[in-house]
Design a protein around this motif. Structure first.
Motif, PDB file in Angstrom:
ATOM      1  N   ARG A 251       0.811  -1.225   0.000  1.00  0.00           N
ATOM      2  CA  ARG A 251       0.000   0.000   0.000  1.00  0.00           C
ATOM      3  C   ARG A 251       0.841   1.271   0.000  1.00  0.00           C
ATOM      4  NH1 ARG A 251      -3.468   1.628   4.940  1.00  0.00           N
ATOM      5  NH2 ARG A 251      -4.488   3.503   4.138  1.00  0.00           N
ATOM      6  N   TRP A 252       1.962   1.235   0.690  1.00  0.00           N
ATOM      7  CA  TRP A 252       2.794   2.432   0.805  1.00  0.00           C
ATOM      8  C   TRP A 252       3.239   2.961  -0.564  1.00  0.00           C
ATOM      9  CZ3 TRP A 252       7.703   2.503  -1.154  1.00  0.00           C
ATOM     10  CH2 TRP A 252       8.260   1.263  -1.457  1.00  0.00           C
ATOM     11  N   LYS A 253       3.233   2.080  -1.577  1.00  0.00           N
ATOM     12  CA  LYS A 253       3.678   2.513  -2.919  1.00  0.00           C
ATOM     13  C   LYS A 253       2.762   3.584  -3.505  1.00  0.00           C
ATOM     14  CE  LYS A 253       6.242  -1.653  -3.866  1.00  0.00           C
ATOM     15  NZ  LYS A 253       6.316  -2.923  -4.534  1.00  0.00           N
ATOM     16  N   ASN A 254       1.548   3.705  -2.924  1.00  0.00           N
ATOM     17  CA  ASN A 254       0.651   4.789  -3.358  1.00  0.00           C
ATOM     18  C   ASN A 254       1.264   6.163  -3.107  1.00  0.00           C
ATOM     19  OD1 ASN A 254      -1.627   3.386  -4.344  1.00  0.00           O
ATOM     20  ND2 ASN A 254      -2.058   2.758  -2.248  1.00  0.00           N
ATOM     21  N   LEU A 255       2.267   6.214  -2.247  1.00  0.00           N
ATOM     22  CA  LEU A 255       2.930   7.507  -1.992  1.00  0.00           C
ATOM     23  C   LEU A 255       3.507   8.074  -3.281  1.00  0.00           C
ATOM     24  CD1 LEU A 255       4.730   6.648   1.378  1.00  0.00           C
ATOM     25  CD2 LEU A 255       2.881   8.307   1.056  1.00  0.00           C
ATOM     26  N   TRP A 256       4.015   7.198  -4.130  1.00  0.00           N
ATOM     27  CA  TRP A 256       4.566   7.678  -5.411  1.00  0.00           C
ATOM     28  C   TRP A 256       3.448   8.306  -6.253  1.00  0.00           C
ATOM     29  CZ3 TRP A 256       8.998   7.654  -3.609  1.00  0.00           C
ATOM     30  CH2 TRP A 256       9.705   6.526  -3.198  1.00  0.00           C
ATOM     31  N   ARG A 257       2.292   7.604  -6.255  1.00  0.00           N
ATOM     32  CA  ARG A 257       1.152   8.105  -7.038  1.00  0.00           C
ATOM     33  C   ARG A 257       0.686   9.459  -6.521  1.00  0.00           C
ATOM     34  NH1 ARG A 257      -3.896   7.695  -6.438  1.00  0.00           N
ATOM     35  NH2 ARG A 257      -3.776   6.327  -4.631  1.00  0.00           N
ATOM     36  N   LEU A 258       0.863   9.678  -5.230  1.00  0.00           N
ATOM     37  CA  LEU A 258       0.429  10.944  -4.634  1.00  0.00           C
ATOM     38  C   LEU A 258       1.479  12.042  -4.792  1.00  0.00           C
ATOM     39  CD1 LEU A 258      -1.271   9.463  -1.480  1.00  0.00           C
ATOM     40  CD2 LEU A 258      -2.383  10.947  -3.150  1.00  0.00           C
ATOM     41  N   GLY A 259       2.514  11.731  -5.528  1.00  0.00           N
ATOM     42  CA  GLY A 259       3.481  12.775  -5.868  1.00  0.00           C
ATOM     43  C   GLY A 259       4.664  12.891  -4.934  1.00  0.00           C
ATOM     44  N   VAL A 260       4.859  11.884  -4.055  1.00  0.00           N
ATOM     45  CA  VAL A 260       6.064  11.942  -3.207  1.00  0.00           C
ATOM     46  C   VAL A 260       7.284  11.766  -4.104  1.00  0.00           C
ATOM     47  CG1 VAL A 260       7.352  10.691  -1.419  1.00  0.00           C
ATOM     48  CG2 VAL A 260       4.924  11.171  -1.097  1.00  0.00           C
ATOM     49  N   LYS A 261       8.228  12.685  -3.970  1.00  0.00           N
ATOM     50  CA  LYS A 261       9.391  12.641  -4.863  1.00  0.00           C
ATOM     51  C   LYS A 261      10.448  11.667  -4.374  1.00  0.00           C
ATOM     52  CE  LYS A 261      11.129  16.090  -7.040  1.00  0.00           C
ATOM     53  NZ  LYS A 261      11.816  17.381  -7.265  1.00  0.00           N
ATOM     54  N   ARG A 262      10.684  11.715  -3.066  1.00  0.00           N
ATOM     55  CA  ARG A 262      11.704  10.839  -2.483  1.00  0.00           C
ATOM     56  C   ARG A 262      11.320  10.440  -1.079  1.00  0.00           C
ATOM     57  NH1 ARG A 262      15.234  14.308  -4.873  1.00  0.00           N
ATOM     58  NH2 ARG A 262      16.453  13.362  -6.526  1.00  0.00           N
ATOM     59  N   ILE A 263      11.779   9.266  -0.685  1.00  0.00           N
ATOM     60  CA  ILE A 263      11.650   8.841   0.710  1.00  0.00           C
ATOM     61  C   ILE A 263      13.061   8.684   1.260  1.00  0.00           C
ATOM     62  CG2 ILE A 263      10.881   7.027   2.300  1.00  0.00           C
ATOM     63  CD1 ILE A 263       8.685   6.327   0.248  1.00  0.00           C
ATOM     64  N   PHE A 264      13.375   9.488   2.264  1.00  0.00           N
ATOM     65  CA  PHE A 264      14.649   9.324   2.962  1.00  0.00           C
ATOM     66  C   PHE A 264      14.385   8.451   4.195  1.00  0.00           C
ATOM     67  CE2 PHE A 264      15.177  13.233   0.630  1.00  0.00           C
ATOM     68  CZ  PHE A 264      16.505  13.213   0.220  1.00  0.00           C
ATOM     69  N   CYS A 265      15.261   7.496   4.428  1.00  0.00           N
ATOM     70  CA  CYS A 265      15.134   6.682   5.649  1.00  0.00           C
ATOM     71  C   CYS A 265      16.543   6.336   6.108  1.00  0.00           C
ATOM     72  CB  CYS A 265      14.329   5.408   5.371  1.00  0.00           C
ATOM     73  SG  CYS A 265      15.031   4.353   4.091  1.00  0.00           S
ATOM     74  N   THR A 266      16.651   5.753   7.285  1.00  0.00           N
ATOM     75  CA  THR A 266      17.965   5.288   7.715  1.00  0.00           C
ATOM     76  C   THR A 266      18.078   3.797   7.377  1.00  0.00           C
ATOM     77  OG1 THR A 266      17.381   4.496   9.919  1.00  0.00           O
ATOM     78  CG2 THR A 266      17.770   6.876   9.684  1.00  0.00           C
ATOM     79  N   ASP A 267      19.234   3.251   7.669  1.00  0.00           N
ATOM     80  CA  ASP A 267      19.420   1.810   7.415  1.00  0.00           C
ATOM     81  C   ASP A 267      19.140   0.995   8.679  1.00  0.00           C
ATOM     82  OD1 ASP A 267      21.591   2.611   8.872  1.00  0.00           O
ATOM     83  OD2 ASP A 267      23.108   1.811   7.501  1.00  0.00           O
ATOM     84  N   SER A 268      18.168   1.473   9.490  1.00  0.00           N
ATOM     85  CA  SER A 268      17.831   0.757  10.725  1.00  0.00           C
ATOM     86  C   SER A 268      17.157  -0.578  10.448  1.00  0.00           C
ATOM     87  CB  SER A 268      16.919   1.620  11.606  1.00  0.00           C
ATOM     88  OG  SER A 268      15.663   1.790  10.986  1.00  0.00           O
ATOM     89  N   LEU A 269      16.681  -0.753   9.235  1.00  0.00           N
ATOM     90  CA  LEU A 269      16.096  -2.035   8.842  1.00  0.00           C
ATOM     91  C   LEU A 269      16.785  -2.496   7.557  1.00  0.00           C
ATOM     92  CD1 LEU A 269      12.608  -0.848   9.770  1.00  0.00           C
ATOM     93  CD2 LEU A 269      13.371  -3.140  10.381  1.00  0.00           C
ATOM     94  N   PRO A 270      16.796  -3.803   7.325  1.00  0.00           N
ATOM     95  CA  PRO A 270      17.453  -4.286   6.107  1.00  0.00           C
ATOM     96  C   PRO A 270      16.864  -3.651   4.846  1.00  0.00           C
ATOM     97  CG  PRO A 270      16.902  -6.104   7.577  1.00  0.00           C
ATOM     98  CD  PRO A 270      16.259  -4.884   8.151  1.00  0.00           C
ATOM     99  N   ARG A 271      17.691  -3.587   3.836  1.00  0.00           N
ATOM    100  CA  ARG A 271      17.304  -2.922   2.583  1.00  0.00           C
ATOM    101  C   ARG A 271      16.034  -3.522   1.984  1.00  0.00           C
ATOM    102  NH1 ARG A 271      19.993   0.096  -1.122  1.00  0.00           N
ATOM    103  NH2 ARG A 271      21.866   0.022   0.142  1.00  0.00           N
ATOM    104  N   HIS A 272      15.202  -2.665   1.426  1.00  0.00           N
ATOM    105  CA  HIS A 272      13.989  -3.109   0.748  1.00  0.00           C
ATOM    106  C   HIS A 272      14.249  -3.156  -0.757  1.00  0.00           C
ATOM    107  CE1 HIS A 272       9.886  -2.954  -0.817  1.00  0.00           C
ATOM    108  NE2 HIS A 272       9.561  -3.497   0.337  1.00  0.00           N
ATOM    109  N   ALA A 273      13.667  -4.172  -1.396  1.00  0.00           N
ATOM    110  CA  ALA A 273      13.932  -4.389  -2.826  1.00  0.00           C
ATOM    111  C   ALA A 273      13.624  -3.149  -3.654  1.00  0.00           C
ATOM    112  CB  ALA A 273      13.099  -5.561  -3.313  1.00  0.00           C
ATOM    113  N   ASP A 274      12.597  -2.409  -3.264  1.00  0.00           N
ATOM    114  CA  ASP A 274      12.154  -1.270  -4.045  1.00  0.00           C
ATOM    115  C   ASP A 274      13.172  -0.130  -4.046  1.00  0.00           C
ATOM    116  OD1 ASP A 274       9.887  -0.456  -5.602  1.00  0.00           O
ATOM    117  OD2 ASP A 274       9.633   1.168  -4.166  1.00  0.00           O
TER     118      ASP A 274
END
Ligand code: R5P
Length: 313
Positions: A251-274
């Motif tokens: 569901r979170w991928k809808n953020l792209w559809r809503l015009g989110v340009k970038r998501i910054f996060c830390t590496d506190s969790l293992p890398r996500h394929a996306d």
């Protein structure tokens, strides 16, 4: 000082070993045929300061392993066990609702009983969670990392917005770290209903460019709802900064559809394929952890949780 690092954090483990002079430990975690866990440590730990570095994904499996390892280390005479859990699962379960589990408190109690003296994590969900935890939790602010990213990506003129009231303090920290003009942080009122997350109107003014700051992106529900409101308010440039990107489900991928340009996060969790898409920018939490190891843990007198579970000196 010895580091017990679980898989998925190899780069972080290598960096911490170098920076804080931690010796890598040899140990194995195996499962019997029926699924029960077994820990074997090959590195002597008697009298040693031991550090466990582990992700909390998936939470139950990982946490159970950490607790059992900590107990084994204390049984073998480790002086002190510090758990470095860059993302601390269950920190959101900090509300004492009648008839419902208070999991944050339970986890703190079990961590203490297992011999863990301190937990080091990034951006603990709330002060309430810290108070509920039976042992000290050092919560590292990601603000310096995000402040650098704001400067690097030309975002210092954007409005820093909190998707709920709990995120206001995070936004204030970020603005301070980025030397941005202080002042009230625009925020949304958020309500969880049976139908999902509902955002009320925005308190405060924003221009066309917004950076939404939160501790956790889990399913994306919170940020999706906030983004919809921002779009209604004619915001056309949205950036997201979250400490812990769980990216649960699709569901979170809808953020792209809503015009989110970038998501910054830390590496506190293992890398996500996306993250191959390049729109997800992972910032290393190693500088924060290094500093904490030096100032809080390594400099502390050897008094914390001394002794061992077996009663040996
Ligand atoms: C809640 O209070 C947290 O700060 C996050 O806003 C929330 O947990 C994010 O979860 P989700 O992405 O599933 O809405």
């Amino acid at each position: 000082m010895i580091l017990f690092a679980f898989e998925a954090y190899e780069a972080m483990a290598a960096a911490l070993q170098k920076a804080a002079h931690l010796a890598p430990a040899r140990f194995s975690m195996a499962r019997f045929d029926n699924g029960e866990l077994n820990v074997k440590i090959q590195t002597p730990v008697r009298g040693e300061d031991c550090f466990i570095l582990c992700s909390c994904a998936p939470p139950d499996d990982r946490l159970f392993s950490v607790l059992l390892l900590a107990h084994t280390l204390k049984k073998e005479g480790a002086h002190r066990v510090t758990a470095i859990l860059p993302y601390l699962a269950y920190a959101r379960h900090d509300k004492n609702n009648p008839g419902e589990s208070l999991t944050t408190a339970w986890l703190g109690a079990v961590a203490k009983a297992s011999g863990i003296g301190i937990v080091i994590t990034a951006d603990l969900h709330s002060e309430r969670a810290r108070k509920l935890f039976a042992i000290p939790v050092a919560s590292l602010s990601p603000a310096p990392l995000f402040a650098e990213a704001l400067a690097q990506f030309g975002l210092k003129h954007a409005a820093i917005v909190a998707p709920d009231q709990g995120a206001i303090a995070r936004c204030e920290d970020l603005k301070k770290a980025a030397a941005m003009p202080q002042g009230a942080v625009p925020y949304f009122e958020k309500r969880r209903t049976a139908a999902g997350i509902l955002h009320g109107s925005l308190f405060g003014n924003v221009g066309r460019e917004v950076v939404l700051v939160d501790d956790i992106l889990d399913t994306g529900g919170t940020l999706i709802s906030a983004c919809k409101r921002l779009r209604e308010a004619r915001v056309d440039e949205i950036t997201v900064m979250v400490t812990h990107a769980l990216f649960t489900g699709e569901r979170w991928k809808n953020l792209w559809r809503l015009g989110v340009k970038r998501i910054f996060c830390t590496d506190s969790l293992p890398r996500h394929a996306d993250s191959k898409e390049g729109r997800i920018v992972r910032l290393s939490a190693v500088p924060l952890l290094e500093q904490e190891l030096h100032t809080l843990v390594l400099a502390a007198p050897k008094t914390e949780s001394a002794g061992s579970l077996s009663g040996r000196p």
